[in-house]
Design a protein around this motif. Structure first.
Motif, mmCIF file in Angstrom:
data_model
loop_
_atom_site.group_PDB
_atom_site.id
_atom_site.type_symbol
_atom_site.label_atom_id
_atom_site.label_comp_id
_atom_site.label_asym_id
_atom_site.label_seq_id
_atom_site.Cartn_x
_atom_site.Cartn_y
_atom_site.Cartn_z
ATOM 1 N N SER A 193 0.835 -1.203 0.000
ATOM 2 C CA SER A 193 0.000 0.000 0.000
ATOM 3 C C SER A 193 0.865 1.246 0.000
ATOM 4 O O SER A 193 1.999 1.245 0.483
ATOM 5 N N LEU A 194 0.292 2.310 -0.560
ATOM 6 C CA LEU A 194 0.901 3.640 -0.567
ATOM 7 C C LEU A 194 -0.084 4.614 0.050
ATOM 8 O O LEU A 194 -1.202 4.776 -0.446
ATOM 9 N N LEU A 195 0.320 5.251 1.138
ATOM 10 C CA LEU A 195 -0.490 6.295 1.768
ATOM 11 C C LEU A 195 -0.070 7.643 1.218
ATOM 12 O O LEU A 195 1.113 7.997 1.246
ATOM 13 N N VAL A 196 -1.044 8.401 0.682
ATOM 14 C CA VAL A 196 -0.783 9.772 0.238
ATOM 15 C C VAL A 196 -1.417 10.728 1.242
ATOM 16 O O VAL A 196 -2.497 10.469 1.778
ATOM 17 N N MET A 197 -0.724 11.842 1.480
ATOM 18 C CA MET A 197 -1.117 12.751 2.550
ATOM 19 C C MET A 197 -1.964 13.914 2.023
ATOM 20 O O MET A 197 -1.848 15.048 2.478
ATOM 21 N N THR A 198 -2.855 13.618 1.076
ATOM 22 C CA THR A 198 -3.703 14.653 0.475
ATOM 23 C C THR A 198 -5.150 14.579 0.958
ATOM 24 O O THR A 198 -5.981 15.369 0.496
ATOM 25 N N GLY A 199 -5.465 13.635 1.842
ATOM 26 C CA GLY A 199 -6.843 13.436 2.264
ATOM 27 C C GLY A 199 -7.026 13.553 3.758
ATOM 28 O O GLY A 199 -6.545 14.509 4.388
ATOM 29 N N VAL A 200 -7.691 12.561 4.347
ATOM 30 C CA VAL A 200 -8.111 12.687 5.736
ATOM 31 C C VAL A 200 -7.027 12.357 6.751
ATOM 32 O O VAL A 200 -7.111 12.773 7.901
ATOM 33 N N THR A 201 -5.991 11.601 6.373
ATOM 34 C CA THR A 201 -4.953 11.245 7.324
ATOM 35 C C THR A 201 -3.977 12.400 7.493
ATOM 36 O O THR A 201 -3.416 12.917 6.518
ATOM 37 N N GLY A 202 -3.763 12.790 8.744
ATOM 38 C CA GLY A 202 -2.804 13.833 9.065
ATOM 39 C C GLY A 202 -1.735 13.298 9.996
ATOM 40 O O GLY A 202 -1.642 12.090 10.253
ATOM 41 N N LEU A 203 -0.927 14.187 10.529
ATOM 42 C CA LEU A 203 0.169 13.782 11.409
ATOM 43 C C LEU A 203 -0.294 12.995 12.627
ATOM 44 O O LEU A 203 0.296 11.958 12.947
ATOM 45 N N PRO A 204 -1.335 13.421 13.355
ATOM 46 C CA PRO A 204 -1.734 12.657 14.543
ATOM 47 C C PRO A 204 -2.152 11.222 14.207
ATOM 48 O O PRO A 204 -1.799 10.276 14.927
#
Length: 316
Positions: A217-228
């Motif tokens: 899997s590849l997580l992209v940081m353009t949606g709902v997942t943030g640092l916390p």
């Protein structure tokens, strides 16, 4: 296997740079499937939306949880069987494609129930469907998403309604969508592929689903997942790869190396000090996310609690 909302688009608009990144991926020889838990829109409608955003896609490369749900029902029922739909057009078309007959009246003597998100769903339809579920009919839910994006922000998703029906009926549905296997299996069946990679912005659907199915899997940081959320991800929610956006499809992904009490990668050094993640150095935004994630995960695994990230700001 690309998720849509938060990865390719946010509402009606494209994520900045997404269309160009996907065009490069196609040119490099990747086969792209667009996989969504949203059961309300048929694949052709979703494909039209993507093409309007500059994303080249065939209708058959869009796979929805409605299609996965219809497949589960077709595997259990005789051709031509009637299925009561607590949902809308997406489920209707998916059921018809599988040789089943969607209905919304108990007078039609349905033998199963399918439920999926529909913004215009009537309460009478919910009531009749819930009574059928309580009577013991085979029941498939397209997904269990608690929220759904709307023009005014996130609203209650299909999972909220499914929980209400389940509470009334005293039983649970078979679920087709992410993070469970059926939608991923349906995508491989329809689109193929030798080395599937799940691309998403949500840990609890896209990434957990990939891990449940044994896929990278590849997580992209353009949606709902943030640092916390990233810092507190337990092993089952951790992606194989992390990048700031879909440009990560076409770049090498470095692995953070242990360095003192933390990790380093591409000019960045991160460690946890007094319970907070601290980052020094310079480099690419992608490597920043990777070194922060690795450092936070080591802290979580070692201490049992997440590190604080509120003081951090991603470069750019």
């Amino acid at each position: 296997m690309l998720d849509l909302d938060g990865v390719v688009y946010i509402g009606p608009a494209a994520v900045p740079g997404a269309a160009a990144a996907l065009q490069k991926a196609l040119a490099a020889g990747m086969q792209l499937a667009y996989v969504t838990n949203n059961a309300s829109r048929p694949p052709g409608v979703v494909a039209d939306h993507l093409r309007d955003l500059g994303v080249p896609v065939e209708d058959g490369h869009v796979v929805t949880s409605a299609q996965a749900a219809a497949r589960l029902l077709a595997d259990e029922l005789e051709p031509g069987a009637k299925v009561f739909v607590i949902g809308g057009r997406g489920l209707f078309e998916a059921l018809l494609d599988e040789g089943l007959v969607p209905v919304q009246s108990t007078d039609d003597a349905p033998v199963a129930v399918a439920s999926g998100y529909d913004a215009d769903l009537r309460w009478r339809t919910v009531t009749e469907g819930a009574i059928l579920v309580k009577q013991g009919l085979f029941w498939v839910a397209s997904n269990m998403d608690i929220s759904v994006p709307t023009a005014r922000g996130h609203g209650p998703g299909n999972g909220v309604l499914v929980e209400a029906v389940a509470g009334f009926a005293g039983r649970r549905p078979v679920v087709a969508g992410k993070p469970l296997r059926p939608l991923f299996e349906e995508t491989r069946r329809r689109v193929g592929g030798d080395r599937p990679l799940v691309v998403g912005d949500r840990l609890d659907t896209d990434i957990e689903g990939a891990n449940n199915t044994g896929l990278d899997s590849l997580l992209v940081m353009t949606g709902v997942t943030g640092l916390p959320e990233l810092a507190s991800a337990t092993p089952g929610l951790r992606p194989s790869y992390v990048s700031a956006d879909l440009d990560g499809l076409g770049s090498a992904h470095g692995v953070p190396a242990p360095a003192g009490e933390g990790f380093e990668l591409g000019g960045w050094q991160a460690r946890v000090h007094d319970g907070e993640v601290a980052v020094e150095g310079s480099g690419s935004t992608d490597d920043w996310w990777r070194v922060v994630a690795q450092t936070a995960w080591q802290h979580l695994d070692t201490t049992g609690g997440p590190a604080e990230t509120s003081a951090l700001r991603p470069p750019g």
